[in-house]
Design a protein around this motif. Structure first.
Motif, PDB file in Angstrom:
ATOM      1  N   GLU A   1       0.797  -1.228   0.000  1.00  0.00           N
ATOM      2  CA  GLU A   1       0.000   0.000   0.000  1.00  0.00           C
ATOM      3  C   GLU A   1       0.830   1.278   0.000  1.00  0.00           C
ATOM      4  OE1 GLU A   1      -0.493  -2.631   1.827  1.00  0.00           O
ATOM      5  OE2 GLU A   1      -2.619  -3.099   2.090  1.00  0.00           O
TER       6      GLU A   1
ATOM      7  N   ALA B   1       0.696   4.130  -2.811  1.00  0.00           N
ATOM      8  CA  ALA B   1       0.319   5.529  -2.567  1.00  0.00           C
ATOM      9  C   ALA B   1       1.257   6.500  -3.274  1.00  0.00           C
ATOM     10  CB  ALA B   1       0.308   5.820  -1.059  1.00  0.00           C
TER      11      ALA B   1
ATOM     12  N   PHE C   1      -2.647   8.643   1.678  1.00  0.00           N
ATOM     13  CA  PHE C   1      -3.018   8.605   0.257  1.00  0.00           C
ATOM     14  C   PHE C   1      -3.564   9.965  -0.158  1.00  0.00           C
ATOM     15  CE2 PHE C   1      -3.257   4.312   1.766  1.00  0.00           C
ATOM     16  CZ  PHE C   1      -2.837   3.523   0.706  1.00  0.00           C
TER      17      PHE C   1
ATOM     18  N   VAL D   1      -6.353   8.450  -5.163  1.00  0.00           N
ATOM     19  CA  VAL D   1      -6.543   7.035  -4.816  1.00  0.00           C
ATOM     20  C   VAL D   1      -7.950   6.565  -5.174  1.00  0.00           C
ATOM     21  CG1 VAL D   1      -7.252   7.493  -2.423  1.00  0.00           C
ATOM     22  CG2 VAL D   1      -6.191   5.295  -3.001  1.00  0.00           C
TER      23      VAL D   1
ATOM     24  N   MET E   1      -8.353  -0.183  -3.790  1.00  0.00           N
ATOM     25  CA  MET E   1      -7.645  -0.526  -2.551  1.00  0.00           C
ATOM     26  C   MET E   1      -8.367  -1.672  -1.834  1.00  0.00           C
ATOM     27  SD  MET E   1      -5.169   1.438  -3.046  1.00  0.00           S
ATOM     28  CE  MET E   1      -4.183   0.757  -1.716  1.00  0.00           C
TER      29      MET E   1
END
Lengths: 159, 509
Positions: free
Chosen positions: A85, A89, B418, B422, B427
């Motif tokens: 993650e 990002a 983020f 995003v 996600m």
């Protein structure tokens, strides 16, 4: 069955000799073998199994469970790109797409000419300097396309 | 001779610290300037790495971020006397980012030479062990209980209660198993500790051994951390040589020693029972509890399983007393927590403070907003199994109960930022995909549920803009995984999925 190559036999017996007194030594032995040979070759599995009094299935089960162990050697160069993650990002998905296209290999694959293996990893613990990659074992932070391009050119990967 | 610190921390190395150290040594040799080069840990201000510090008559002077190409101009400017230069930062401890922190567990990282036990002792090391050696075991356990320390790996179980259980067992052999399989994205405090202050972990494990009657410790270290492996190997060797480990340590009549065991790239091995299986040389498949590891753990013996930060916090508790530690924090979250700020953030790194800092304070006051300069849209707290929070919830304090009230968890205290580019539905899909990749396969809700979840998310992503019933199905699947899984991997994967759905539902439609 074909005879086991002597290099594999020697490597396994050294690894076993070094770890056999330790409790639960299988993972350590597999690490020693892979560090020496670049992979855990299928021919080594029966040797390790017999030395530890395990079944071949048990040893194979361990080798195949862990992402780090590989049964075939990697290419001449390896890029392990973090796909977790924190790196996502910072544009990790676009970087991953560029990597597969520029290096000519999908994740988990080696180029046909054997020059590069591309692998996904999930977190290198360098999340404040994302995106991160392990390039031939060296940790790199803030990796952009330029870094991958430089590798590709340096390794003679055709554009 | 002037002492110069150039971090050997993996993060600093990843942005050029080795090249800086090499160039500095070369250039000083050429100019016949004798220096003592120390490879310290990182101070945790990663946007300033590689951060070089010079010891001058007026204290340490920092420069950063330094690249190898800067060395010549730095030396011309009088680097070794702390001379003026565009990269000069002054005393880094006066930097607001560091000065406002309350570093108890991580106080020595970046300060000391991680390979030098005398430097460790000069900075307060081994005071805790010396105190513990004078205490009966149950009193050591009580000190840890009274301090209110809870497991910093993610589960937040009270450490003292775990230790008491192991202490109370009668067994031929007990173990201390340190979980150094720090796999959560956005976390790196364990790595920084092992690389920058490895003796604190060794001391903490030794105290744990004395407390519960264990003579053997293992550090289960992830294979992704080769720098930590080298730092630990050096420190263990020195500690053994100096009588801080091994038979009859510090002439106490007690034995304790530690071995490092490498993991092999399996996220699930951060789950304690899976880690024990792996330590025993098997597939990292989760064990059914009970029995608890504290009763029947490694090789079937009573075992303390604690995370790196937890164990490395024990020395300061013994050195300064449980009340000192407990006085930090709020509610049931006592003490300090090393938080890790990462992802799309301008100033990422390590922030150790008493529990209770809000997400806003961390992301804006420390982080300075996003690295991209765009608005912050979400943070994920606690790794790939942690919830996403929208900016409207950034007033939430970072402590166990407040986060739990928001259906979130602190985990190992990593916060990933983020920006507004995003796609939260993607996600959510990634959370399920990660679970599918890393599932040990033992229980069906996790093994099959995660794969079905990815398929379901693909359908939802393809049908954005159309009305359909798949979101209700996703909720049902999350219920099954959350309630039916054997361990936290399948059980907590619904957290990022559901929080994304709850707070960012527009991305799913």
């Amino acid at each position: 069955m074909n005879p086991v190559p002597p290099a594999i036999e020697r490597c396994v017996s050294m690894a076993v000799a070094r770890m056999k007194g330790e409790p639960g030594p299988l993972l350590e032995i597999l690490h020693l073998v892979q560090n020496e040979l670049g992979c855990v070759p299928p021919e080594s599995v029966p040797l390790i199994a017999s030395a530890l009094n395990l079944s071949r299935a048990e040893v194979h089960g361990v080798v195949s469970f862990y992402h780090h162990f590989r049964e075939q050697p990697a290419g001449q160069h390896t890029i392990k790109l973090c796909r977790a993650e924190a790196c996502q990002a910072m544009g990790g998905d676009a970087l991953a797409a560029f990597a597969t296209q520029r290096l000519g290999a999908e994740f988990g694959e080696t180029r046909k000419d054997g020059k590069v293996t591309l692998e996904a990893v999930y977190c290198l613990g360098n999340c404040a300097c994302a995106p991160s990659a392990l390039i031939d074992g060296q940790l790199r932070g803030r990796v952009g396309r330029d870094v991958l391009e430089e590798c590709a050119v340096g390794w003679g990967v055709p554009a | 001779m002037v002492t110069v610190f150039v971090p050997g921390d993996a993060g600093a190395v990843s942005v050029g610290a080795d090249a800086v150290a090499g160039e500095l040594a070369r250039e000083c040799r050429r100019r016949e300037l004798p220096i003592r080069l120390v490879r310290n840990g990182s101070r945790g201000l990663y946007w300033l790495e590689p951060l070089v510090e010079v010891v001058t008559g007026a204290g340490r002077v920092a420069y950063g971020p330094v690249q190898a190409s800067d060395i010549s101009s730095l030396l011309d400017a009088g680097l070794l006397d702390g001379g003026p230069h565009a990269l000069r930062l002054g005393d880094i401890e006066d930097h607001g980012w560091l000065r406002s922190q309350q570093r108890l567990t991580t106080s020595r990282i970046g300060v000391v030479d991680p390979s030098d036990i005398d430097d460790y002792i000069a900075h307060g090391g081994y005071v805790g062990l010396n105190a513990a050696l004078k205490m009966p075991p149950h009193e050591i356990v009580r000190a840890v209980t009274d301090a209110g320390l809870r497991g910093r790996g993610g589960a937040a179980f009270p450490t003292g209660i775990k230790w008491q259980t192991v202490h109370d067992q009668v067994a031929p052999q007990k173990y201390i198993a340190c979980n150094a399989d720090e796999g959560d994205s956005g976390t790196f405090s364990d790595r920084m500790l092992m690389e920058g202050d490895p003796f604190s972990l060794i001391e903490g494990m030794s105290i744990a051994g004395l407390a519960v009657g264990a003579t053997r410790g293992y550090i289960y270290l992830r294979v992704e951390y080769p720098h930590a492996a080298r730092a630990l190997a050096r420190a263990l060797h020195v500690a053994r040589e100096r009588g801080y480990l091994g038979a009859n340590l510090r002439d106490s009549g007690r034995d304790f020693d530690i071995a490092v065991r490498m993991g092999a790239g399996a996220y699930i091995c951060g789950e304690e029972t899976s880690m024990l299986e792996s330590l025993e040389g098997r597939r990292g498949e989760v064990r059914v509890r009970p029995p608890l590891p504290a009763i029947k753990g490694l090789f079937g013996q009573p075992t303390v399983v604690n995370n790196v930060v937890t164990l490395a916090t024990v020395p300061v508790i013994l050195a300064r007393g449980p009340a000192f530690y407990r006085d930090f924090g709020v509610g049931k979250s006592r003490g300090t927590v090393p938080m890790q700020l990462a992802g799309n953030v301008k100033q990422g790194g390590l922030v150790e403070r008493a529990f209770g800092l809000t997400v806003n304070q961390l992301v804006y006051d420390y982080g300075g907003g996003t690295a991209s300069g765009r608005p912050v849209r979400a943070v994920q707290i606690g790794g790939p199994l942690g919830a996403y929070l929208p900016s409207s919830a950034f007033d939430t304090p970072l402590e166990y109960e407040a986060l739990s009230a928001r259906n979130a968890l602190l985990g190992h205290a990593g916060v990933v930022v983020f920006d507004d580019t995003v796609d939260m539905a993607r996600m959510a899909r990634f959370a399920l995909e990660f679970c599918a990749i890393e599932s040990c396969g033992k229980c069906t809700p996790c093994r099959v549920g995660s794969t079905r979840g990815v398929e379901l998310m693909d359908r939802i992503l393809a049908k954005r803009g159309v009305v359909h019933g798949d979101i209700a199905l996703l909720e049902e699947l999350c219920d099954t995984m959350q309630n039916g899984s054997l361990c936290g991997l399948g059980g907590l994967t619904p957290f990022p999925v559901r929080s994304a759905l709850a707070h960012f539902s527009e991305d799913f439609r």
